[in-house]
Every structure is written in C-alpha cells, then in structure tokens.
Design an enzyme around this catalytic site. Structure first.
Site, short mmCIF file in Angstrom:
data_model
loop_
_atom_site.label_atom_id
_atom_site.label_comp_id
_atom_site.label_asym_id
_atom_site.label_seq_id
_atom_site.Cartn_x
_atom_site.Cartn_y
_atom_site.Cartn_z
N SER A 1 0.83 -1.20 0.00
CA SER A 1 0.00 0.00 0.00
C SER A 1 0.87 1.26 0.00
CB SER A 1 -0.97 -0.03 1.19
OG SER A 1 -1.96 0.95 1.06
N ASP B 1 -9.90 -4.74 -4.62
CA ASP B 1 -9.24 -3.52 -4.17
C ASP B 1 -9.46 -2.41 -5.19
OD1 ASP B 1 -7.56 -1.60 -3.11
OD2 ASP B 1 -5.74 -2.80 -3.23
#
Length: 332
Positions: free
Chosen positions: A176, A275
C-alpha cells in the site's frame, strides 16, 4: 466545517474540536492531537519466533529513524542472504514496523524467502507530513547499503547485515503506502547512487497506493474529492505540488518522471480483485512495460480478495500463496 466530539466521565467533560476526520482511520483535532482509530499494538522483537524460527531485533539508524531486523535460521555461520528493505503500509499515517500485524507478516516472509529483512520505522503524518517518510526511507536504504562499503568507518555496523547480507541481491518492497514508497525509492535509485555502488535487484509493490484526479478501473467516478484515498493524500502531504496529481502519488500523470528510470532489474506487482487500487496498479504495470525500462515486470492479481488481505489474515490459502510468490521472487 469543523465538528465537535464530547467525552463525559463522572467528574469532567472535555470538548475537542475536530480539524480533519478520516474515520475509520484517523482524526486530527484543532489542538494538534491525533487519534489513530486503526492499527495493531506494538510487540517486542523475538530472539527466535516459535512459528518460523526467525530472529528479530530493533536498531536505531539515526535520531529520527529506527528499524526492526529479521534473520532466518542459518545453514552455516558464514551464510549470506538476500536483503529486503521493507516499508510498511498504513496510508503514511498509521501502523508501524513494530506492530503485531507487520511483525507476524515479516517473520513469515523472511522464513519463506530466506531473506534478511530490514523493516523501516519511518516518521508518520500528520505530525511529520510527507516527504518525511520518503526521506526516512531513502536514508534507511542508504544506511543498509553503507554496510557494503568497507571504507565506511563513521558508524557502527550491524553485524547481521555486515556478516550475512548479500549486496548483489538487494530488494526493496512494501504494501500500500509502503509500495508507493518503494516505487519512489526505485525511481530515486535510478538517478542517485547508493553507498558502495549497490544496485537494487528487485522491487515488490504490493497493492500500491497510487491515485489521481482521472478515475481508473473501479475508483469512484463521482465526488472524487470525498474518497478516502484522495482525502488521505491531501492529509499526509498538504503541500504537494499538483495535489492528488503529484507524480509521487500519480506516476501516470503527464510530466511525471519516466518509468524507464526505475533503478532495479525486476518488479513484482501484487494486486487484489476487490481492491479499488487494482485498476490503477494494472495500468501502472503496462506503462512500466512500455516505458523502455529494460527490466522484467511480473503481475499477480488474487481473485476475490481485497486490499492487503494477506497482512490482516496470514493463515488463508490465498495469503500463504501470495507470501510464497513474494518469497520466490526474492529467493530466485
């Protein structure tokens, strides 16, 4: 408009005015205090992790930067290992190299890959807005690479790195926000030398936090400025030129540094079907391939899973398989 929150006890009433509310992640108050709503508790290093056999310890890199080091069981006393410099996730404002989630995850990754891992504790926003995390991450990488320079005598070398690090097999990686950091570090390494003339062999970008004003894939098409990804970037880097289209968050924007300048030989990009960052991650991978960069790009997209699923629950079959895929990328 600022809101207020009131906490009442049997003896006192305290009212704090909210400056920025990024629930369910973080709240900043007008008095400067910060309430982190998401994250896992800090845990100590392990002389020998009972599940993996990996040993870990904490070290200080500079007055501003620290790290947790991990080393798997050695087959012989002079064994050398690939090195992974790892940057944790958390939107640049949450989590830690010392947290339970990352400690468990890196133990597993170190054991599976046979790698010496340096998990960097960089400074967090909003107390330390970006580019602090980028600067800390680069300094941590330089510190690791300094161990390869036999002429470096101005600091006390860490013996795990000095005795067992293979500087021909140096990797960077993260999840991330940490993957965003790894991308930007790889670009910097393409134009700025590292101590000992060390070269980065590979980079792991897992669920990379990239964003921009032009929606891609299943990113929100309306009220873009209200999305958590948008608001988080503005929160952690309020002075970024171009805002959400600053090249450090949007490497696809016109005028961004060419991806042909990535300073590594291979990249593994890990994505998850559910996602909202995945669409942009796929476009990033294609743009890297078409940029003229001479390295190898490998992409894995895990069906039915969401952002950083393999960190939150490491025991599922898909999480184990993804960690194994990362480990193979490092050990091959």
């Amino acid at each position: 408009m600022a809101t207020t929150t009131t906490t009442t006890t049997t003896t006192t009433t305290t009212t704090k005015e909210v400056l920025i509310d990024l629930s369910p992640d973080i709240i900043q108050y007008t008095d400067g205090t910060v309430e982190r709503l998401f994250g896992s508790p800090h845990v100590p290093p392990s002389p020998e992790d009972p599940t993996t056999g990996v040993s870990s310890k904490d070290t200080t890199i500079s007055p501003l930067i620290s790290a947790r080091l991990y080393i798997p069981k050695l087959t012989h006393p002079t064994q050398t290992l690939p090195i992974l410099v790892y940057y944790h996730c958390g939107g640049f404002c949450l989590e830690s190299a010392f947290s339970f989630l990352h400690h468990r995850y890196i133990n597993l990754l170190s054991a599976a890959s046979g790698a010496l891992v340096i998990s960097v504790e960089y400074r967090l926003a909003p107390e330390h807005p970006l580019p602090a995390a980028y600067d800390d991450s680069w300094e941590a990488l330089k510190w690791v690479c300094s161990h390869a320079d036999l002429n470096q005598t101005h600091f006390e070398k860490d013996q795990w790195i000095a005795n067992h690090g293979d500087f021909n097999r140096v990797y960077i990686g993260g999840d991330s926000a940490g993957a965003n950091i790894a991308h930007n570090i790889a670009l910097r390494a393409g134009s700025e030398p590292l101590p000992g003339n060390v070269k980065i062999l590979g980079a792991i970008l897992s669920h990379p936090y990239f964003w921009g004003s032009n929606p891609i894939g299943n990113e929100p098409k309306e009220d873009i400025e209200q999305s958590l990804s948008y608001r988080t970037w503005v929160f952690v880097y309020p002075t970024a030129a171009g805002g959400i289209d600053n090249p450090m968050i949007n490497p696809l924007i016109d005028g961004a540094p060419s991806l042909s300048g990535l300073g590594c030989s291979k990249i593994l990009i890990c994505l998850a079907e559910k996602d909202e960052l995945t669409g942009r991650g796929l476009v990033y991978a294609e743009k890297v391939k078409k940029s003229g960069w001479k390295g190898e790009v490998e992409v894995v997209e895990v069906e039915g899973e969401d952002h950083c699923f393999h960190i939150y629950d490491t025991e599922t079959e898909k999480a184990r398989n993804l960690i194994k895929r990362m480990a193979n990328f490092i050990s091959q």
